[in-house]
Each structure stands twice: as C-alpha cells, then as structure tokens.
Design an enzyme around this catalytic site. Structure first.
Site, PDB file in Angstrom:
ATOM      1  N   CYS A  27     -38.684  29.373 -55.255  1.00 35.33           N
ATOM      2  CA  CYS A  27     -37.501  30.228 -55.313  1.00 35.33           C
ATOM      3  C   CYS A  27     -37.515  31.451 -54.390  1.00 35.33           C
ATOM      4  CB  CYS A  27     -37.146  30.629 -56.739  1.00 35.33           C
ATOM      5  SG  CYS A  27     -38.420  30.460 -57.963  1.00 35.33           S
ATOM      6  N   ARG A  53     -50.082  24.911 -58.915  1.00 33.63           N
ATOM      7  CA  ARG A  53     -50.179  25.682 -60.154  1.00 33.63           C
ATOM      8  C   ARG A  53     -51.515  25.395 -60.799  1.00 33.63           C
ATOM      9  NH1 ARG A  53     -44.103  24.583 -62.662  1.00 33.63           N
ATOM     10  NH2 ARG A  53     -43.000  25.302 -60.808  1.00 33.63           N
ATOM     11  N   GLN A  73     -41.740  19.459 -55.822  1.00 28.20           N
ATOM     12  CA  GLN A  73     -40.522  19.485 -56.618  1.00 28.20           C
ATOM     13  C   GLN A  73     -39.341  19.071 -55.760  1.00 28.20           C
ATOM     14  OE1 GLN A  73     -40.794  23.707 -57.731  1.00 28.20           O
ATOM     15  NE2 GLN A  73     -40.879  23.006 -59.854  1.00 28.20           N
ATOM     16  N   ASP A 106     -36.586  20.343 -55.380  1.00 22.80           N
ATOM     17  CA  ASP A 106     -36.078  21.637 -55.808  1.00 22.80           C
ATOM     18  C   ASP A 106     -34.781  22.001 -55.092  1.00 22.80           C
ATOM     19  OD1 ASP A 106     -36.268  23.887 -57.284  1.00 22.80           O
ATOM     20  OD2 ASP A 106     -37.980  24.755 -56.211  1.00 22.80           O
ATOM     21  N   HIS A 117     -31.937  25.612 -55.034  1.00 27.02           N
ATOM     22  CA  HIS A 117     -31.445  26.853 -55.621  1.00 27.02           C
ATOM     23  C   HIS A 117     -29.999  27.037 -55.224  1.00 27.02           C
ATOM     24  CE1 HIS A 117     -35.809  27.292 -55.782  1.00 27.02           C
ATOM     25  NE2 HIS A 117     -35.540  27.825 -56.958  1.00 27.02           N
ATOM     26  N   LYS A 129     -32.506  27.289 -69.867  1.00 25.44           N
ATOM     27  CA  LYS A 129     -32.485  26.073 -69.064  1.00 25.44           C
ATOM     28  C   LYS A 129     -32.015  24.870 -69.856  1.00 25.44           C
ATOM     29  CE  LYS A 129     -37.330  25.050 -70.107  1.00 25.44           C
ATOM     30  NZ  LYS A 129     -38.610  24.540 -69.624  1.00 25.44           N
ATOM     31  N   HIS A 138     -31.655  27.432 -60.581  1.00 24.57           N
ATOM     32  CA  HIS A 138     -32.773  26.604 -60.105  1.00 24.57           C
ATOM     33  C   HIS A 138     -32.556  25.214 -60.700  1.00 24.57           C
ATOM     34  CE1 HIS A 138     -35.521  30.291 -59.899  1.00 24.57           C
ATOM     35  NE2 HIS A 138     -34.507  30.697 -60.637  1.00 24.57           N
TER      36      HIS A 138
END
Length: 659
Positions: free
Chosen positions: A356, A385, A403, A405, A407, A487, A533
């Site tokens: 992000c 992570r 991911q 991902d 945004h 979420k 996200h």
RNA sequence: GCCGGCGUAGCUCAGUGGUAGAGCAGCUGAUUCGUAAUCAGCAGGUCGGUGGUUCAAUCCCACUCGCCGGCUCCA
C-alpha cells in the site's frame, strides 16, 4: 449430591400439558414426563433416530423432563433433532466427547479434565495428563470407550448451585472445571451430567444413553494450550469423530483419505510444480517450470481482466526506507510480522510486508482532481511477512508471497460503487476457477486500531450496503478487522466443501490521512480520498495451493502445463508423431512427444500420473489414415480425429476455460 | 514461538552400537510392442547439521536446522 426437588415442583409434575408435534398432532402428557416417553408414545415415524428434541425452540436431551421446558406454554411445541442437522451432530459428538473423557479418567485417574466440545466433523477433549498421549493410549481409550458404550449408561442431568458445584469439583481435584465454574455468574444454576460412575460439568444436552454412540474413532492427539493462551499450561488434546452408523464413519474416513490424496504438498512434489527447501529457508517458495507456467497463465488471466475493469498496473520495490513504514503506521501496528530493518549507508530499510505505501506514493506523484477518481492501481506485489515457524503450512501459509493486490482511490460517494465493481470482478474470477460457493464475512473494528469510531462505522456500512445490493449473504466477524479499516473476507469452498480464505476487500480511512492524500474537488478545495485495498485471489501462492487441491492436480486444459502428449506406438510412427506435434504446437498448444522405446501402456500410465489432459496415440492405423487416436486422462476414448477437428475441440475447451 | 512425532539414495520407505538395504526413478543393453507398469545389468547415500559418550555412533545423549499434527495467528 442429588438435588432436592421442591414440593411445588413435585406437585406440578403431576399436572398435564398438551404437546404439539410438527405434523400438528397434539397429545396430553404429565408435566413430569421424560422427553423420551413423548417420543415412544407419539410414535411419530420420523425417518431417522432422534438425537434430541427442540422444545419451544430450545434443544433438550431426551433424558430431560417436559417441565424443564422453557416458556411454560400450553401447548408445548416439539420438533425432532436428527443427526443430519448441525444441532443433532453437536449433541451426538458432545456425548461422544464425554464418553472419551470417562474412558480417559478410568484409565488414567490422575488426568485432569479441561474442556471437550463438539467441533465440525467431530469432537475433542483436553486433558492435563503430565505427558502426551501415545498411539497405544488412543487404542486403549478406544477399547475402554467401547466398554462404556456397551454399558448403556444413561446421561443424567443434575442441577447444582454454583457453590455446591465448586465444592464437588474441588473434591475431585478438577481444577480446570473449578476455574470454569468460578467464572459463572453468582446465581447461575450449574448443570452436570452423569453417566454411570462419571460426572462432568456440562450445559448439555446429551443423547439418552452411551449406547447411542454407534460408531466412533479417535484420530489424533496433540498439544493445546488451556484456553488457547500460550502463557497457560499445555494440555493434551485428543481429536475424534463419531457417527450413527459404521458406514457413515467409514465414508468420513474415506473423505479424510481423499483430502490426503489431494494434499498440495504431495501433489506439488509429484507433479514437480514447486518446492521449498532447507537451503533457501522455510516459507519461501521456488516455482519449478511446470508450476511457474501455471502461475503465468493465472497471472495473464488476471492482468487481462484488470485491464478490462479499468485498473492501471504499477510496480514497486521490495524494500523501502523505515520512515515510510513509520508514516504508514505499519511499524506501530504490524511490527511483529515484519523483518528486522536492513541498514544501508546508515539508513534503515525495511522489507515490505504490504504494497500500500508504494501505491500511495504513486497517487501522491501528481495533484489529483476529482475528475481523476477513481484511480485503481494494481500490482502482483511480492511481500514478506514474518510468520512463526509453527504456523507455516505448504503454500497456504508462507513467509514470502505475491498478492494480486490493488488500491482504489475514490471519493466518498464512490465507495459503494467501487466495492460493487470489486465484487463483480471477484465473482467472475473465482467462477473461472470453478468456485461458485463462498462464505462472506464482514470484519469490524479490532482492539488495536487507528482511526475514529465514526470512520469505522461509515466504512463498515459501505461494505454491508454493497453486499446487500449484490444479494450476497454475509456474517459479521466482530473485532476481526485489520488495524486500518473494516473488511470483507470471502472464503471459497473447494470441491470437497472445505473453506479457504482468499479474497479480501478492505476500506481504509486512515492511510489517506497519515499520508495527507488529497484531491481537488469541484469546489476547488482539497478533499481526502478514500482508499480501498483489495486482493481477489489473496496470495498467488495460497490460491495455487487451493487450486492444486481443488483440481486434485488435474488442471483444466487452459492451465495444464503440458496439455497433451503425442505417443507413437513404435518408432515407425516417429516421423508422423513429429508432424502431429508440430501442427499442435503451431496451433498454440503445449505439447510433449513421448518417443521413448517403451510400450504404449507405460506411456499412458505415465501421462495419467502426470495428469496430462489429452493423450494422442499414433500407430500404424493412424499413420495410414492421417488421423489421431485421442484419449482423455479420465480414461475416456475420444476416438479417431483429424488434426483440424482435434484443434477445434481444444480451442473450444481452452477459450471456455472449461473446468 | 509452544507441545508431540519425524528426518536414511531423486521419490516412497526398511534397518542395526561394529561405518547401510528394497521398490520406483536414473544410466546401459535387449525388446518394436494398441489405451494405467517388458526384461536384464549398472550406478547411486559424510543415514539433516554440530558437539558429546564409547575402542567403535546412522543407532545413545545434548544442542541446532527443517518437516508433519495441533495450539495461537493470517493472504
């Protein structure tokens, strides 16, 4: 220990009351009647054995009496509960857990009882034994359980005052039970269940007698913390399951075998898709060529869809200055999952756990107008992570993953519409891989969080509104939101009905504030955009793992790394095989030719084990007619085809992405 | 991270206080074969790593790394 019945209650038990069955039949019973009596007298011809009864909406054991029914209505409404319902299974397995506890106490009198609830597919019971259970212990316990079942002990419910209950369990030196009772409200009536010589603290209800547990099996023993807290003592947990028939138990055990057969860790190795090795490190994946090809195809599909849905692709680095993570709040709220900083020329850098902040920096690279919004930045972003070593699990839980991902930056009035679009893309994406069923959760504000309560509420409301518009049923998961916002989590159900969390859509009112994001509104003034996200597959690694298990390694044609094998029967067909393979390759397919000097049976066997979708068998006949003999991995013989019609068939299957 | 189990050839697994075996895979040769395993020969291992006990350790002990089943946590 027998609780005294009051005079009033005894008198009441002589009176009668009307009982109404689901078919409308009404019968009169003494108020003191046992529920099991109701059942015999009513002879209701229920198709299955009754595990318990729902009395005025409350589940009660058949060993309980009518006068214990809540509501005190007349007529009393009765509904049967069968094993086939979740409630029936709970009662049945809860009783099974008690039988196991009795067996353990009889074999190991020093064992202390903790808790023993029913769970999905079975039950467990935690004991403090001072040592772990061995497989031999489990066998002994199973034998003892069979004796207890054969003894036909009735499950008898007793009510005690809290004080008496504490004294009772203190005398038995059951310290965990005492701890549980002490936490109950002062005036609470505590119930215990007795079966023969064994008594356990329990809310119930239970089946009538131990004899009702027809088929059971103890599965595994494992350590578990008292109340799931690692500061507490480690207890020994035994998992088991039970069913009303031997056949049902065996079907369940067969399913467990099937789960094993589909295990992505085994298939990943067998099919040579990926690996994780000591030399590289735990939770770090290397993708072998076949797995990498499948991944590439998945990612191509993903990119194509995102282009169509108005996303912009971006890329970002794997590390960034520590300051960035300070500003984003990750260092405060996500530190325990982040790796230690790397010092470069006196400046600290941090391996990214999320994408992000980078996307935010891209947003900030220009002055943004309300006309620019929504902006959708997408990246297959690899993050790292720290996960505790004990939680790593194949591809499902790793330390480095990618991911899918994105945004989304939008105006407040665009949130709901953006979420609706995300939901559409999610449903389409998942459906393409054969996932039609899912569970949806909306997670609300956790204890550790940034942002005002008001913002959290607004965001949560937007998520729920979008789901309602889409008619998607969801459940609330209280306190399970990420630190920066609420979420939507979507758990997909695979072919065996197992759930896997993949999709997540998270509203964020906080990062825009921390990074002072703004756009110029119609009014010419600065406004703060909202950030969303979202990841649809979640992590490519996990999604791939789920896919392996979902397909049992047999990837659909569009994803299969090798789509077909051309197999000449003798070397006299090699030239033709070469031509065929060339034609199929030229048509855009992934083809391998098995020109080894081996029998066709072996070639087929190996292609089957590699789960190759199509086998093209070429012998003298096929050469003669310039045809192909096509066999599917299912064993289905497609028959003799000309090359063009085979290509047409393949093209259809690929473009439909048939599962 | 914690509790327990496990770690032997590329894979699946036997095995023993006196420095290791099988099947499959691999290589070589023979076999030219019609829808899930042709036959034979050869080669292959510092028994996860480090340290200790012992005349001697793959085996016993300690530590360590990794995997598996759970607990907790999550994409």
């Amino acid at each position: 220990m027998t609780p005294q019945k009051s005079v009033k209650e005894t008198a009441a038990s002589l009176q009668e009351v009307t009982v109404r069955f689901p078919d409308g039949t009404e019968l009169r019973f003494a108020k003191g009647a046992l529920l099991s009596e109701l059942l015999t007298r009513a002879n209701p011809r229920w198709a299955e054995p009754t595990v318990a009864l729902k009395v005025n909406g409350t589940v009660m054991g058949l060993g309980q009496r009518l006068l214990e029914a809540p509501g005190g209505t007349d007529p009393v409404l009765i509904e049967p509960i069968f094993f086939s319902s979740p409630e029936g299974q709970e009662v049945y397995r809860h009783s099974s857990a008690h039988i196991m506890a009795q067996a353990v106490k009889e074999l190991y009198p020093n064992a202390k009882l903790a808790i023993g609830p029913p769970i999905e597919d079975g039950f467990y019971y935690d004991f403090d034994l001072g040592r772990p259970f061995t497989p031999e212990d489990l066998e002994k316990i199973e034998r003892k359980m069979k004796e207890i079942i054969a003894s036909r002990y009735p499950f008898e419910r007793k009510a005690l005052s809290k004080k008496d209950a504490i004294r009772f369990f203190e005398e038995k030196d059951e310290r965990y039970k005492v701890e549980l009772i002490r936490e109950l409200p002062e005036d609470e009536i505590v119930t215990v269940y007795e079966q023969g010589p064994f008594t356990d603290l329990c809310r119930g209800p239970h089946v009538v007698s131990t004899q009702q547990i027809a088929a059971f099996k103890l599965l595994t023993a494992a350590g578990a913390y008292w109340r799931g807290d690692e500061r507490n003592p480690m207890l020994q947990r035994i998992y088991g399951t039970s069913f009303p028939t031997q056949e049902a138990l065996e079907a369940h055990l067969k399913r467990l075998e099937e789960i094993k057969r589909r295990d992505h860790r085994r298939l990943g190795k067998d099919l040579d898709l990926y690996n994780m090795i000591d030399e590289i490190g735990p939770g770090l994946v290397i993708w072998h060529p076949k797995g990498a090809l499948i991944r590439k195809l998945i990612e191509d599909f993903w990119r194509e869809q995102h282009l169509r849905h108005g996303y912009d692709f971006v890329y970002s680095p794997h590390i960034a200055r520590l300051d960035l993570w300070k500003q984003s709040g990750h260092l405060d709220f996500y530190r325990e999952n982040m790796y230690a900083p790397i010092s470069i020329e006196g400046i600290e850098y941090e391996l990214k756990p999320m994408n992000c902040p980078f996307h935010i920096m891209i947003y900030k690279s220009h002055l943004r107008s309300y006309r620019d919004l929504p902006l959708r930045f997408a990246e297959l972003g690899t993050v790292y992570r720290y996960e505790r070593s004990g939680v790593l699990h194949g591809l499902m839980r790793v330390r480095g993953f990618t991911q899918d991902d994105a945004h989304l930056f939008c105006r407040p009035d665009q949130i709901e519409q953006e979420i609706l679009k995300v939901l559409d893309l999610t449903v389409f994406t998942l459906k393409t891989f054969g996932f039609d069923e899912y569970e949806i959760y909306v997670s609300t504000r956790p204890e550790k969080a940034v942002g005002s309560a008001e913002n959290w509420e607004r965001a949560t409301a937007a998520l729920e509104a979008a789901l309602r518009t889409k008619n998607m049923a969801y459940r609330i998961d209280p306190g399970e939101g990420v630190f920066y916002g609420p979420k939507i989590d979507l758990k997909i159900k695979d072919v065996l009905g197992r759930s896997w969390q993949c999709t997540t859509v998270q509203v964020d009112f906080n990062l825009p504030e921390r990074f002072h994001l703004s756009y110029i509104g119609e009014d010419g003034k600065e406004h703060q955009p909202i950030m969303i996200h979202r990841a649809l597959m979640g992590s490519i690694e996990r999604f791939f793992g789920v896919l392996i298990e979902h397909y049992a390694g047999a990837f659909p044609l569009w994803l299969a790394p090798v789509q077909m094998k051309v197999m000449p029967i003798t070397d006299r067909q090699h030239a033709y095989a070469h031509d065929v393979a060339e034609a199929l390759t030229a048509a855009g397919f992934r083809v391998e030719t098995d020109a080894r000097n081996e029998k066709i049976g072996l070639k087929i066997r190996e292609a089957e084990m590699a789960k190759t979708p199509y086998m093209v068998i070429l012998g003298a006949r096929e050469v003669q007619g310039r045809k192909l003999s096509v066999r599917k991995r299912s064993g289905e013989n497609v028959g003799e085809l000309e090359i063009p019609s085979f290509i047409e068939r393949l093209n259809n299957e690929v473009s439909n992405k048939s599962v």
